[in-house]
Design a protein around this motif. Structure first.
Motif, PDB file in Angstrom:
ATOM      1  N   SER B  34      -4.960  -1.512   9.195  1.00 19.59           N
ATOM      2  CA  SER B  34      -3.618  -2.101   9.289  1.00 19.59           C
ATOM      3  C   SER B  34      -3.505  -3.354   8.419  1.00 19.59           C
ATOM      4  N   ALA B  35      -4.579  -4.109   8.334  1.00 19.96           N
ATOM      5  CA  ALA B  35      -4.563  -5.304   7.487  1.00 19.96           C
ATOM      6  C   ALA B  35      -4.474  -4.915   6.017  1.00 19.96           C
ATOM      7  N   LEU B  36      -5.127  -3.822   5.665  1.00 16.49           N
ATOM      8  CA  LEU B  36      -5.073  -3.346   4.282  1.00 16.49           C
ATOM      9  C   LEU B  36      -3.655  -2.883   3.926  1.00 16.49           C
ATOM     10  N   VAL B  37      -2.987  -2.250   4.873  1.00 22.50           N
ATOM     11  CA  VAL B  37      -1.618  -1.790   4.637  1.00 22.50           C
ATOM     12  C   VAL B  37      -0.701  -2.993   4.397  1.00 22.50           C
ATOM     13  N   ASP B  41       1.486  -3.807   1.034  1.00 23.33           N
ATOM     14  CA  ASP B  41       2.925  -4.074   1.063  1.00 23.33           C
ATOM     15  C   ASP B  41       3.233  -5.384   0.343  1.00 23.33           C
ATOM     16  N   SER B  42       2.378  -6.323   0.482  1.00 21.59           N
ATOM     17  CA  SER B  42       2.597  -7.615  -0.169  1.00 21.59           C
ATOM     18  C   SER B  42       2.312  -7.543  -1.664  1.00 21.59           C
ATOM     19  N   ALA B  43       1.325  -6.733  -2.022  1.00 19.20           N
ATOM     20  CA  ALA B  43       0.917  -6.677  -3.435  1.00 19.20           C
ATOM     21  C   ALA B  43       1.868  -5.846  -4.275  1.00 19.20           C
ATOM     22  N   GLY B  44       2.574  -4.898  -3.685  1.00 20.59           N
ATOM     23  CA  GLY B  44       3.481  -4.046  -4.444  1.00 20.59           C
ATOM     24  C   GLY B  44       2.806  -2.760  -4.892  1.00 20.59           C
ATOM     25  N   GLU B  45       3.656  -1.805  -5.391  1.00 21.75           N
ATOM     26  CA  GLU B  45       3.149  -0.474  -5.723  1.00 21.75           C
ATOM     27  C   GLU B  45       2.199  -0.491  -6.917  1.00 21.75           C
ATOM     28  N   PRO B  46       2.511  -1.151  -8.022  1.00 28.94           N
ATOM     29  CA  PRO B  46       1.564  -1.101  -9.148  1.00 28.94           C
ATOM     30  C   PRO B  46       0.186  -1.627  -8.784  1.00 28.94           C
ATOM     31  N   ALA B  47       0.172  -2.713  -8.044  1.00 25.66           N
ATOM     32  CA  ALA B  47      -1.131  -3.272  -7.664  1.00 25.66           C
ATOM     33  C   ALA B  47      -1.865  -2.347  -6.697  1.00 25.66           C
ATOM     34  N   THR B  48      -1.097  -1.736  -5.813  1.00 26.60           N
ATOM     35  CA  THR B  48      -1.726  -0.808  -4.865  1.00 26.60           C
ATOM     36  C   THR B  48      -2.278   0.418  -5.586  1.00 26.60           C
ATOM     37  N   ARG B  49      -1.521   0.948  -6.529  1.00 29.76           N
ATOM     38  CA  ARG B  49      -1.997   2.109  -7.291  1.00 29.76           C
ATOM     39  C   ARG B  49      -3.242   1.736  -8.099  1.00 29.76           C
ATOM     40  N   ALA B  50      -3.241   0.585  -8.672  1.00 31.17           N
ATOM     41  CA  ALA B  50      -4.410   0.150  -9.451  1.00 31.17           C
ATOM     42  C   ALA B  50      -5.627  -0.008  -8.545  1.00 31.17           C
ATOM     43  N   ASP B 114       0.151   5.160   6.914  1.00 28.35           N
ATOM     44  CA  ASP B 114       0.687   4.459   5.739  1.00 28.35           C
ATOM     45  C   ASP B 114      -0.340   4.323   4.620  1.00 28.35           C
ATOM     46  N   LEU B 115      -1.396   5.062   4.718  1.00 28.46           N
ATOM     47  CA  LEU B 115      -2.373   5.055   3.618  1.00 28.46           C
ATOM     48  C   LEU B 115      -2.431   6.409   2.913  1.00 28.46           C
ATOM     49  N   GLU B 116      -1.457   7.289   3.178  1.00 32.56           N
ATOM     50  CA  GLU B 116      -1.474   8.612   2.556  1.00 32.56           C
ATOM     51  C   GLU B 116      -1.320   8.505   1.035  1.00 32.56           C
TER      52      GLU B 116
END
Lengths: 219, 183
Positions: B34-37, B41-50, B114-116
């Motif tokens: 849950s903390a990672l999620v 959310d805070s980092a945004g999609e590009p950062a999450t994808r990276a 939310d990690l799918e």
């Protein structure tokens, strides 16, 4: 008349003379004579004449218990005459009389229509003492028919555990419990469900993951 | 012959020293999902994808090390075993491989909520690392499972359109196979 009187006197005199003679010798002679005569066979004591012949003491049927349930005839007195044995159907057979095989047995006239029992009387059997030495005194090796039972010491202890059990034994020896091992489950087998409507692709059987990935990327 | 995936000592907890390392000695951190999620959310999609792609590339590298030269000839079962094993070590669910006609589908059960999307990107990067192909994995939620259809980047746009129109995984596969037959 006088002659008759003299005769009577002489007889009286003879009788008196015999009366004064010793009696012991006479009794001895009589006893000796009696002992030389075989004892007479005493008749059955029967209240009703003919019951001996009409009702056999030995049952006609050897069926046993059904016959044994039949009550004894009334006023039947067991005979104690020598050579005649009264068979009681409700009890154990009487012991065999002494001299069973001798001449004191019952005659055929006494037996009437008696059916002989197959089972003979109980006779004391004598077993001869074995000549050989007791088997306990003979060493096992000399008996020839014995085989040594393998004991625990005979079982070879150098047998190795099967390969699949070695790891388990080693882990147990080291005191490591099963709960300390990671539970590793293999990945589920792949599902090869092919959608029915993809009839044109049924013959497609990829041989590798890369082949299927290439086919999927060409969709 | 590729041996089966062996998770023994894949992750080692040094509880006395407060450390956790993998089989290559790399340090690991055990964090709440849950903390990672919330971080994503805070980092945004590009950062999450990276972030997810970096983990996927590392995962592909490890698989190549196990497959060596047999990665392209390994059967589906072997891939399901090893790729699923790596995903399981990350705590991202139970992965299986499905073949629907010519379509390749990855099905993951038990993905943390939310990690799918992270799992899909991770798998894309791993396949790219192994095969060198650009692979897109549009995801479909099916109950407690997440299904990812392996397609090319161009086909992925078509799949997104079908999904936006309310189509599910089956409809997308049917459409793609129908278009291929008609072509």
């Amino acid at each position: 008349m006088n002659a008759q009187i003299k005769t009577l006197e002489s007889l009286l005199h003879r009788v008196q003379h015999n009366a004064r003679a010793p009696r012991v010798a006479t009794e001895a002679r009589v006893s000796a004579a009696v002992s030389a005569i075989p004892p007479p066979v005493e008749p059955f004591e029967l209240d009703e004449p003919g019951s001996m012949l009409g009702q056999s003491v030995v049952p006609d049927s050897l069926d046993g218990r059904q016959e044994s349930a039949r009550p004894a005839p009334p006023n039947f007195a067991p005979s104690t005459a020598p050579g005649v044995s009264v068979v009681s159907l409700d009890s154990e057979p009487p012991p065999a009389p002494a001299g069973f095989a001798g001449s004191r047995g019952p005659t055929m006239e006494q037996l009437g229509q008696t059916v002989p029992l197959e089972e003979g009387p109980h006779l004391a059997l004598e077993v001869e003492k074995p000549q050989a030495k007791p088997i306990s005194d003979v060493p096992p090796s000399a008996r020839g028919l014995e085989a040594a039972i393998p004991s625990q010491r005979v079982v070879p202890t150098e047998l190795e555990a099967p390969p699949e059990a070695r790891a388990e034994l080693e882990r147990f020896r080291l005191g490591q419990g099963q709960e300390l091992q990671a539970d590793a489950y293999p990945r589920p087998t792949i599902s090869t469900n092919v959608v029915e409507f993809v009839k044109a692709q049924r013959e497609f059987q990829p041989q590798s993951f890369a082949e299927l990935l290439e086919a999927s990327l060409r969709l | 012959m590729i041996p089966r995936f062996d998770p023994t000592r894949a992750v080692v907890f040094d509880f006395a020293r407060g450390r956790m390392r993998d089989e290559e000695g790399e340090a690991r951190v055990n964090l709440p999902a849950s903390a990672l999620v919330r971080l994503f959310d805070s980092a945004g999609e590009p950062a999450t994808r990276a972030f997810a792609a970096e983990i996927g590339v590392e995962l592909g590298r490890r698989m190549l090390g196990r497959f060596r030269d047999d990665a392209k000839v390994a059967p589906l079962e072997t891939w399901a075993d090893h790729l699923g094993g790596q995903v399981a070590l990350l705590g991202l669910g139970d992965l299986s491989v499905e073949r629907w006609g010519r379509a390749l589908v990855f099905r993951v059960r038990g993905v943390p909520r939310d990690l799918e999307g992270v799992v899909g990107v991770l798998l894309e990067a791993a396949l790219h690392r192994v095969f060198g192909h650009e692979v897109r994995l549009p995801g479909f939620a099916q109950g407690q499972d997440a299904a990812f259809l392996a397609v090319s980047p161009a086909t992925a746009e078509r799949v997104y359109q079908l999904a936006a129109a309310g189509g599910g995984l089956t409809q997308a596969i049917e459409a793609l196979h129908g278009e291929q037959v008609s072509a």
